[in-house]
Design a protein around this motif. Sequence first.
Motif, PDB file in Angstrom:
ATOM      1  N   PRO A 110       0.833  -1.208   0.000  1.00 33.14           N
ATOM      2  CA  PRO A 110       0.000   0.000   0.000  1.00 33.14           C
ATOM      3  C   PRO A 110       0.866   1.256   0.000  1.00 33.14           C
ATOM      4  CG  PRO A 110       0.023  -1.005   2.174  1.00 33.14           C
ATOM      5  CD  PRO A 110       0.733  -1.960   1.264  1.00 33.14           C
ATOM      6  N   GLU A 111       0.243   2.368  -0.364  1.00 35.24           N
ATOM      7  CA  GLU A 111       0.941   3.654  -0.366  1.00 35.24           C
ATOM      8  C   GLU A 111       1.507   3.936   1.019  1.00 35.24           C
ATOM      9  OE1 GLU A 111      -0.012   8.354  -1.408  1.00 35.24           O
ATOM     10  OE2 GLU A 111      -1.545   6.811  -1.683  1.00 35.24           O
ATOM     11  N   GLY A 112       2.746   4.400   1.047  1.00 34.38           N
ATOM     12  CA  GLY A 112       3.405   4.684   2.313  1.00 34.38           C
ATOM     13  C   GLY A 112       4.409   3.635   2.721  1.00 34.38           C
ATOM     14  N   LEU A 113       4.389   2.473   2.037  1.00 34.23           N
ATOM     15  CA  LEU A 113       5.359   1.413   2.320  1.00 34.23           C
ATOM     16  C   LEU A 113       6.236   1.210   1.085  1.00 34.23           C
ATOM     17  CD1 LEU A 113       3.238  -1.296   4.196  1.00 34.23           C
ATOM     18  CD2 LEU A 113       4.812   0.370   5.190  1.00 34.23           C
ATOM     19  N   PRO A 114       7.504   1.603   1.149  1.00 32.96           N
ATOM     20  CA  PRO A 114       8.393   1.434  -0.002  1.00 32.96           C
ATOM     21  C   PRO A 114       8.861  -0.021  -0.129  1.00 32.96           C
ATOM     22  CG  PRO A 114       9.596   2.390   1.823  1.00 32.96           C
ATOM     23  CD  PRO A 114       8.163   2.307   2.264  1.00 32.96           C
ATOM     24  N   TYR A 115       9.450  -0.335  -1.255  1.00 34.71           N
ATOM     25  CA  TYR A 115       9.939  -1.689  -1.514  1.00 34.71           C
ATOM     26  C   TYR A 115      11.399  -1.851  -1.115  1.00 34.71           C
ATOM     27  CZ  TYR A 115       5.769  -3.286  -3.976  1.00 34.71           C
ATOM     28  OH  TYR A 115       4.491  -3.696  -4.283  1.00 34.71           O
ATOM     29  N   ASP A 116      11.873  -1.038  -0.179  1.00 32.85           N
ATOM     30  CA  ASP A 116      13.267  -1.159   0.226  1.00 32.85           C
ATOM     31  C   ASP A 116      13.449  -2.342   1.177  1.00 32.85           C
ATOM     32  OD1 ASP A 116      12.369  -0.250   2.745  1.00 32.85           O
ATOM     33  OD2 ASP A 116      12.947   1.813   2.332  1.00 32.85           O
ATOM     34  N   LEU A 117      14.715  -2.695   1.393  1.00 32.57           N
ATOM     35  CA  LEU A 117      15.033  -3.888   2.184  1.00 32.57           C
ATOM     36  C   LEU A 117      14.492  -3.804   3.612  1.00 32.57           C
ATOM     37  CD1 LEU A 117      16.482  -6.624   2.444  1.00 32.57           C
ATOM     38  CD2 LEU A 117      18.598  -5.353   2.936  1.00 32.57           C
ATOM     39  N   PRO A 118      14.701  -2.707   4.361  1.00 29.20           N
ATOM     40  CA  PRO A 118      14.175  -2.675   5.740  1.00 29.20           C
ATOM     41  C   PRO A 118      12.661  -2.845   5.795  1.00 29.20           C
ATOM     42  CG  PRO A 118      15.768  -0.918   5.411  1.00 29.20           C
ATOM     43  CD  PRO A 118      15.486  -1.483   4.055  1.00 29.20           C
ATOM     44  N   THR A 119      11.940  -2.226   4.857  1.00 26.80           N
ATOM     45  CA  THR A 119      10.482  -2.293   4.901  1.00 26.80           C
ATOM     46  C   THR A 119       9.988  -3.697   4.587  1.00 26.80           C
ATOM     47  OG1 THR A 119      10.288   0.029   4.253  1.00 26.80           O
ATOM     48  CG2 THR A 119       8.346  -1.361   3.940  1.00 26.80           C
ATOM     49  N   VAL A 120      10.525  -4.325   3.545  1.00 29.74           N
ATOM     50  CA  VAL A 120      10.032  -5.657   3.170  1.00 29.74           C
ATOM     51  C   VAL A 120      10.425  -6.689   4.226  1.00 29.74           C
ATOM     52  CG1 VAL A 120       9.984  -7.432   1.379  1.00 29.74           C
ATOM     53  CG2 VAL A 120      10.068  -5.023   0.731  1.00 29.74           C
ATOM     54  N   VAL A 121      11.587  -6.526   4.860  1.00 34.58           N
ATOM     55  CA  VAL A 121      11.943  -7.407   5.973  1.00 34.58           C
ATOM     56  C   VAL A 121      10.942  -7.234   7.114  1.00 34.58           C
ATOM     57  CG1 VAL A 121      13.657  -7.767   7.813  1.00 34.58           C
ATOM     58  CG2 VAL A 121      14.390  -7.649   5.422  1.00 34.58           C
ATOM     59  N   GLU A 122      10.566  -5.995   7.403  1.00 37.64           N
ATOM     60  CA  GLU A 122       9.558  -5.752   8.447  1.00 37.64           C
ATOM     61  C   GLU A 122       8.227  -6.389   8.069  1.00 37.64           C
ATOM     62  OE1 GLU A 122       7.279  -2.061  10.752  1.00 37.64           O
ATOM     63  OE2 GLU A 122       8.845  -1.636   9.279  1.00 37.64           O
ATOM     64  N   VAL A 123       7.831  -6.273   6.803  1.00 39.41           N
ATOM     65  CA  VAL A 123       6.590  -6.884   6.334  1.00 39.41           C
ATOM     66  C   VAL A 123       6.638  -8.403   6.528  1.00 39.41           C
ATOM     67  CG1 VAL A 123       5.257  -7.415   4.252  1.00 39.41           C
ATOM     68  CG2 VAL A 123       5.945  -5.057   4.731  1.00 39.41           C
ATOM     69  N   LEU A 124       7.764  -9.022   6.182  1.00 36.78           N
ATOM     70  CA  LEU A 124       7.875 -10.477   6.330  1.00 36.78           C
ATOM     71  C   LEU A 124       7.858 -10.881   7.806  1.00 36.78           C
ATOM     72  CD1 LEU A 124      10.490 -11.204   3.534  1.00 36.78           C
ATOM     73  CD2 LEU A 124       8.071 -11.870   3.543  1.00 36.78           C
ATOM     74  N   GLY A 125       8.464 -10.079   8.653  1.00 35.99           N
ATOM     75  CA  GLY A 125       8.384 -10.364  10.081  1.00 35.99           C
ATOM     76  C   GLY A 125       6.956 -10.290  10.592  1.00 35.99           C
ATOM     77  N   ALA A 126       6.204  -9.280  10.127  1.00 35.53           N
ATOM     78  CA  ALA A 126       4.795  -9.157  10.520  1.00 35.53           C
ATOM     79  C   ALA A 126       3.965 -10.298   9.947  1.00 35.53           C
ATOM     80  CB  ALA A 126       4.249  -7.806  10.054  1.00 35.53           C
ATOM     81  N   PHE A 127       4.303 -10.739   8.730  1.00 40.00           N
ATOM     82  CA  PHE A 127       3.620 -11.892   8.148  1.00 40.00           C
ATOM     83  C   PHE A 127       3.817 -13.135   9.010  1.00 40.00           C
ATOM     84  CE2 PHE A 127       4.461 -15.766   5.640  1.00 40.00           C
ATOM     85  CZ  PHE A 127       3.183 -16.019   5.158  1.00 40.00           C
ATOM     86  N   CYS A 128       5.052 -13.379   9.419  1.00 42.66           N
ATOM     87  CA  CYS A 128       5.324 -14.550  10.268  1.00 42.66           C
ATOM     88  C   CYS A 128       4.521 -14.481  11.564  1.00 42.66           C
ATOM     89  CB  CYS A 128       6.818 -14.647  10.570  1.00 42.66           C
ATOM     90  SG  CYS A 128       7.836 -15.105   9.150  1.00 42.66           S
ATOM     91  N   GLU A 129       4.472 -13.306  12.161  1.00 40.58           N
ATOM     92  CA  GLU A 129       3.702 -13.137  13.396  1.00 40.58           C
ATOM     93  C   GLU A 129       2.216 -13.385  13.137  1.00 40.58           C
ATOM     94  OE1 GLU A 129       2.955  -9.751  16.876  1.00 40.58           O
ATOM     95  OE2 GLU A 129       4.458  -9.443  15.314  1.00 40.58           O
ATOM     96  N   ALA A 130       1.720 -12.919  11.987  1.00 43.72           N
ATOM     97  CA  ALA A 130       0.289 -13.045  11.686  1.00 43.72           C
ATOM     98  C   ALA A 130      -0.145 -14.492  11.527  1.00 43.72           C
ATOM     99  CB  ALA A 130      -0.044 -12.259  10.418  1.00 43.72           C
ATOM    100  N   ILE A 131       0.743 -15.356  11.025  1.00 45.07           N
ATOM    101  CA  ILE A 131       0.356 -16.765  10.837  1.00 45.07           C
ATOM    102  C   ILE A 131       0.953 -17.665  11.913  1.00 45.07           C
ATOM    103  CG2 ILE A 131       0.043 -16.415   8.355  1.00 45.07           C
ATOM    104  CD1 ILE A 131       2.590 -18.107   7.934  1.00 45.07           C
ATOM    105  N   GLY A 132       1.539 -17.063  12.950  1.00 44.20           N
ATOM    106  CA  GLY A 132       1.993 -17.839  14.095  1.00 44.20           C
ATOM    107  C   GLY A 132       3.325 -18.538  13.921  1.00 44.20           C
ATOM    108  N   LEU A 133       4.217 -17.981  13.081  1.00 43.52           N
ATOM    109  CA  LEU A 133       5.549 -18.561  12.917  1.00 43.52           C
ATOM    110  C   LEU A 133       6.514 -17.904  13.893  1.00 43.52           C
ATOM    111  CD1 LEU A 133       6.052 -18.722   9.027  1.00 43.52           C
ATOM    112  CD2 LEU A 133       5.289 -20.536  10.560  1.00 43.52           C
TER     113      LEU A 133
END
Length: 276
Positions: A72-95
């Motif tokens: 979504p707008e406001g989230l760039p495709y840079d390395l820190p942001t996508v790593v944060e997104v993947l960390g939140a994804f893991c938390e969301a599905i209980g990994l």
Amino acid sequence: MATTVSFSVDSPQGPRTVSVAYERTGAGEPLLLLHGIGHHRQAWDPVLPVLAVERDVIAVDLPGFGVSPELPEGLPYDLPTVVEVLGAFCEAIGLDRPHVAGNSLGGLLALGLGRKKLVRSVTALSPAGFWSEGERRYAFGTLRAMRRAALSMPVPLIERLSRSAAGRTALTSTIYARPGRRSPDAVVAETLALREATGFHQTLAAGGGVAFTDDVPGLPVTVAWGSRDRILLRRQGVRAKHTIPDARLVRLPGCGHVPMNDDPALVARVVLDTSR
């Protein structure tokens, strides 16, 4: 069949909702699989049957690729942001700190997750970020040419080319050393994934200044490189070893940039050995 999960990620403009599609199979310790730019989670299909015997495997479509919506707008495709997104994804599905294996862009993201201690082990297959400036320009130029070619071909032509080994070579020899091994359906699907990747240009733009220069201490790391990689040249693996001194550097003989299709047994063994 893919499952989609939505979750919140902070941005400078406030929380944003991100959605990520993934497929989960197998049993054992969790293993997160991350594909490269312009690809999709099905890049891992050749190794899934072996990995799923020993691991709870989660293969994702990165945001803006496969069937995952773009960020979504406001989230760039840079390395820190996508790593944060993947960390939140893991938390969301209980990994809880899964093992991770990634290819190309996915390898860079896997190392980013390792640097943040969000995973138990890292297997990086031809990871981005260890290039010289000239090598980066060459790789990005090659990727742009692949994208233009995919966009220029009508779907019936892609389907017709996929039916012969010569046609599959024409479509995929840049990423595979043994393109004739790829099934016609898979070649069509990944060519369409490349042309439809909404995150392609933003990812390339964000990657222009990326260099992975930090060690990843305290967890097992393997960096593996195909001997016939035509996008990220194998000498970059030596730079990766200098950057991450305790990493295991593995050569993948006869493999191209996306080695999972060229030698599934070898790639599966490398991933499983790292995550034991």
